[in-house]
Write a protein that holds these residues in place. Sequence first.
Motif, PDB file in Angstrom:
ATOM      1  N   HIS A  44       0.817  -1.222   0.000  1.00 36.19           N
ATOM      2  CA  HIS A  44       0.000   0.000   0.000  1.00 36.19           C
ATOM      3  C   HIS A  44       0.846   1.266   0.000  1.00 36.19           C
ATOM      4  O   HIS A  44       0.344   2.358   0.236  1.00 36.19           O
ATOM      5  CB  HIS A  44      -0.961  -0.003   1.192  1.00 36.19           C
ATOM      6  N   GLY A  45       2.158   1.110  -0.211  1.00 40.01           N
ATOM      7  CA  GLY A  45       3.049   2.274  -0.307  1.00 40.01           C
ATOM      8  C   GLY A  45       3.134   3.071   0.979  1.00 40.01           C
ATOM      9  O   GLY A  45       3.265   4.295   0.964  1.00 40.01           O
ATOM     10  N   VAL A  46       3.040   2.355   2.124  1.00 36.84           N
ATOM     11  CA  VAL A  46       3.154   3.038   3.419  1.00 36.84           C
ATOM     12  C   VAL A  46       4.504   2.680   4.057  1.00 36.84           C
ATOM     13  O   VAL A  46       4.857   1.499   4.169  1.00 36.84           O
ATOM     14  CB  VAL A  46       2.011   2.620   4.370  1.00 36.84           C
ATOM     15  N   THR A  47       5.271   3.685   4.441  1.00 35.75           N
ATOM     16  CA  THR A  47       6.581   3.449   5.049  1.00 35.75           C
ATOM     17  C   THR A  47       6.482   2.538   6.264  1.00 35.75           C
ATOM     18  O   THR A  47       5.603   2.714   7.113  1.00 35.75           O
ATOM     19  CB  THR A  47       7.216   4.781   5.495  1.00 35.75           C
ATOM     20  N   ILE A  48       7.355   1.554   6.313  1.00 33.96           N
ATOM     21  CA  ILE A  48       7.469   0.651   7.473  1.00 33.96           C
ATOM     22  C   ILE A  48       8.894   0.093   7.428  1.00 33.96           C
ATOM     23  O   ILE A  48       9.526   0.113   6.379  1.00 33.96           O
ATOM     24  CB  ILE A  48       6.420  -0.482   7.416  1.00 33.96           C
ATOM     25  N   VAL A  49       9.407  -0.338   8.565  1.00 35.14           N
ATOM     26  CA  VAL A  49      10.743  -0.943   8.568  1.00 35.14           C
ATOM     27  C   VAL A  49      10.675  -2.292   9.285  1.00 35.14           C
ATOM     28  O   VAL A  49       9.983  -2.430  10.306  1.00 35.14           O
ATOM     29  CB  VAL A  49      11.775   0.014   9.242  1.00 35.14           C
ATOM     30  N   ASP A  50      11.347  -3.304   8.727  1.00 33.61           N
ATOM     31  CA  ASP A  50      11.418  -4.597   9.417  1.00 33.61           C
ATOM     32  C   ASP A  50      12.472  -4.484  10.526  1.00 33.61           C
ATOM     33  O   ASP A  50      13.334  -3.611  10.491  1.00 33.61           O
ATOM     34  CB  ASP A  50      11.793  -5.708   8.431  1.00 33.61           C
ATOM     35  N   HIS A  51      12.406  -5.377  11.501  1.00 31.25           N
ATOM     36  CA  HIS A  51      13.267  -5.240  12.679  1.00 31.25           C
ATOM     37  C   HIS A  51      14.742  -5.517  12.376  1.00 31.25           C
ATOM     38  O   HIS A  51      15.622  -5.020  13.082  1.00 31.25           O
ATOM     39  CB  HIS A  51      12.771  -6.122  13.829  1.00 31.25           C
ATOM     40  N   HIS A  52      15.017  -6.244  11.291  1.00 32.81           N
ATOM     41  CA  HIS A  52      16.443  -6.478  10.941  1.00 32.81           C
ATOM     42  C   HIS A  52      17.057  -5.206  10.349  1.00 32.81           C
ATOM     43  O   HIS A  52      18.151  -4.787  10.728  1.00 32.81           O
ATOM     44  CB  HIS A  52      16.557  -7.647   9.956  1.00 32.81           C
ATOM     45  N   THR A  53      16.326  -4.590   9.423  1.00 37.02           N
ATOM     46  CA  THR A  53      16.801  -3.339   8.824  1.00 37.02           C
ATOM     47  C   THR A  53      16.919  -2.260   9.893  1.00 37.02           C
ATOM     48  O   THR A  53      17.896  -1.527   9.945  1.00 37.02           O
ATOM     49  CB  THR A  53      15.833  -2.883   7.716  1.00 37.02           C
ATOM     50  N   ALA A  54      15.912  -2.198  10.775  1.00 37.56           N
ATOM     51  CA  ALA A  54      15.927  -1.194  11.847  1.00 37.56           C
ATOM     52  C   ALA A  54      17.153  -1.372  12.740  1.00 37.56           C
ATOM     53  O   ALA A  54      17.788  -0.391  13.136  1.00 37.56           O
ATOM     54  CB  ALA A  54      14.648  -1.286  12.674  1.00 37.56           C
ATOM     55  N   ALA A  55      17.507  -2.619  13.024  1.00 31.10           N
ATOM     56  CA  ALA A  55      18.687  -2.879  13.867  1.00 31.10           C
ATOM     57  C   ALA A  55      19.955  -2.427  13.148  1.00 31.10           C
ATOM     58  O   ALA A  55      20.848  -1.823  13.759  1.00 31.10           O
ATOM     59  CB  ALA A  55      18.764  -4.355  14.228  1.00 31.10           C
ATOM     60  N   GLN A  56      20.015  -2.662  11.834  1.00 33.19           N
ATOM     61  CA  GLN A  56      21.194  -2.218  11.070  1.00 33.19           C
ATOM     62  C   GLN A  56      21.286  -0.694  11.094  1.00 33.19           C
ATOM     63  O   GLN A  56      22.359  -0.125  11.249  1.00 33.19           O
ATOM     64  CB  GLN A  56      21.084  -2.696   9.625  1.00 33.19           C
ATOM     65  N   GLN A  57      20.133  -0.029  10.956  1.00 31.85           N
ATOM     66  CA  GLN A  57      20.117   1.440  10.987  1.00 31.85           C
ATOM     67  C   GLN A  57      20.572   1.927  12.357  1.00 31.85           C
ATOM     68  O   GLN A  57      21.319   2.901  12.478  1.00 31.85           O
ATOM     69  CB  GLN A  57      18.717   1.960  10.654  1.00 31.85           C
ATOM     70  N   PHE A  58      20.155   1.206  13.407  1.00 31.75           N
ATOM     71  CA  PHE A  58      20.568   1.601  14.748  1.00 31.75           C
ATOM     72  C   PHE A  58      22.080   1.432  14.909  1.00 31.75           C
ATOM     73  O   PHE A  58      22.756   2.240  15.544  1.00 31.75           O
ATOM     74  CB  PHE A  58      19.819   0.798  15.819  1.00 31.75           C
ATOM     75  N   LYS A  59      22.630   0.394  14.258  1.00 33.67           N
ATOM     76  CA  LYS A  59      24.091   0.182  14.314  1.00 33.67           C
ATOM     77  C   LYS A  59      24.800   1.383  13.672  1.00 33.67           C
ATOM     78  O   LYS A  59      25.796   1.863  14.191  1.00 33.67           O
ATOM     79  CB  LYS A  59      24.465  -1.093  13.559  1.00 33.67           C
ATOM     80  N   ALA A  60      24.238   1.879  12.578  1.00 36.62           N
ATOM     81  CA  ALA A  60      24.816   3.055  11.911  1.00 36.62           C
ATOM     82  C   ALA A  60      24.734   4.263  12.838  1.00 36.62           C
ATOM     83  O   ALA A  60      25.657   5.075  12.918  1.00 36.62           O
ATOM     84  CB  ALA A  60      24.075   3.324  10.606  1.00 36.62           C
TER      85      ALA A  60
END
Length: 361
Positions: free
Chosen positions: A293-309
Amino acid sequence: MNNALHHAAEQFIQTCYQELGKPATETQARLKEVKRHIDRFGYYEHTDEELAHGAKVAWRNANRCIGRLFWNRLNVIDARHLQKEADVFQALLNHIEIGTNGGEIIPTITIFQPEINQVAPVRIWNHQLIRYAGYDTPSGIVGDPSSLTFTRACQSLGWRGAGTHFDPLPLVVQLNGQTPRWLQIPRELILEVPILHPLHDLFGELEVKWYAVPIIADMRLEIGGINYPAAPFNGWYMGTEIGARNLADEARYNLLPRIAANLGLDTRSHASLWKDRALVELNIAVLHSFKRHGVTIVDHHTAAQQFKAFEKNEEKAGRDLTGDWTWLIPPLSPATTHIFHRTYENAIVSPNFFYQQPPYL
Ligand code: HEM
Ligand SMILES: N/C(=N/c1cccc(CO[C@@H]2CCNC2)c1)c1cccs1
């Protein structure tokens, strides 16, 4: 009191002006002005720049937030000048529209006037601007059990819901401790996502959906000793919030038994790990549906990688990282993320967001 405020203000101005690369002469001048204002009036007013940077740093200091990589891109709306109910409601509807942005969610915060001498001029009674009602009925709870008390408060103010599992609650605003007013959010402003699994029928005849944008409305923003009791902020969801908590918890929508039955899993023994299988399929459905539906969401693996950054950026900036491990680990497969395998110092640094007493309890 003023001494504590002096100190908090000085800390904030020093850090803020240093981070914004301002010359020492400007910092000193501002410090003097703030000190004089506090001595005369018992408080001080933030400049637009101090307010915006302070709100961003409060996000950067939110120990329980896994989404902090993007702290410097927060869209700050200054609503400190608004005095009338109608204008406050309009600003909230405006926030919903701007934050939603047709599905391409823009992390946004709207900041209403600060507390002066312990009086909160504006209080928002909602936990989140958009959330579903919860009703206690003879045949059990309908809707979101988390909303039972707030729904009752809304009903006591005259609001009536349709009685479905997904009734958006009204906005409730209280000015200067007066009678709170409520306003139903126009349906067209509320973007929702039907939740469907790409391969399986998980829910049978139950139509499951969730709202697109989480907008926390009940926390107090503190910047340099000044408190903003009404400062709703939104980001986007991490899928597990919906799939592993809101729709899964027994004390929430409790959908795992229904999903397991529809998947033909053996729910007679724990060892079949039917709950875990149902959980994974539900989270796949959430991520798939939001993306479709073109709504922004993040999976928990990607979110963890972003948090590492984020951890690396803070290291590079020479700032001590703070975090609350117990909230930073995702509720699904936590040990598959790096977060699980390290520790974080849970020190409270200002500016920050804090809980406050719900005005309706
Ligand atoms: C941009 C995407 C964002 C994501 C994916 C994200 C993700 C999360 C998640 C998963 C939690 C834990 C919530 C829970 O377990 O109930 C959380 C907590 C928190 N987030 Fe973020 N966040 C984002 C943006 C923001 C923004 C824009 C702010 C404020 C400006 C913010 C401030 C906070 C705070 C204060 C908490 C702790 C809430 C509490 O203690 O109850 N986050 N975030
Ligand atoms: N994705 C999000 N998740 C949350 C962020 C902060 C708080 C919450 C909800 O917290 C509730 C209170 C304690 N657990 C549930 C959810 C965001 C909401 C607003 C900006 S990002």
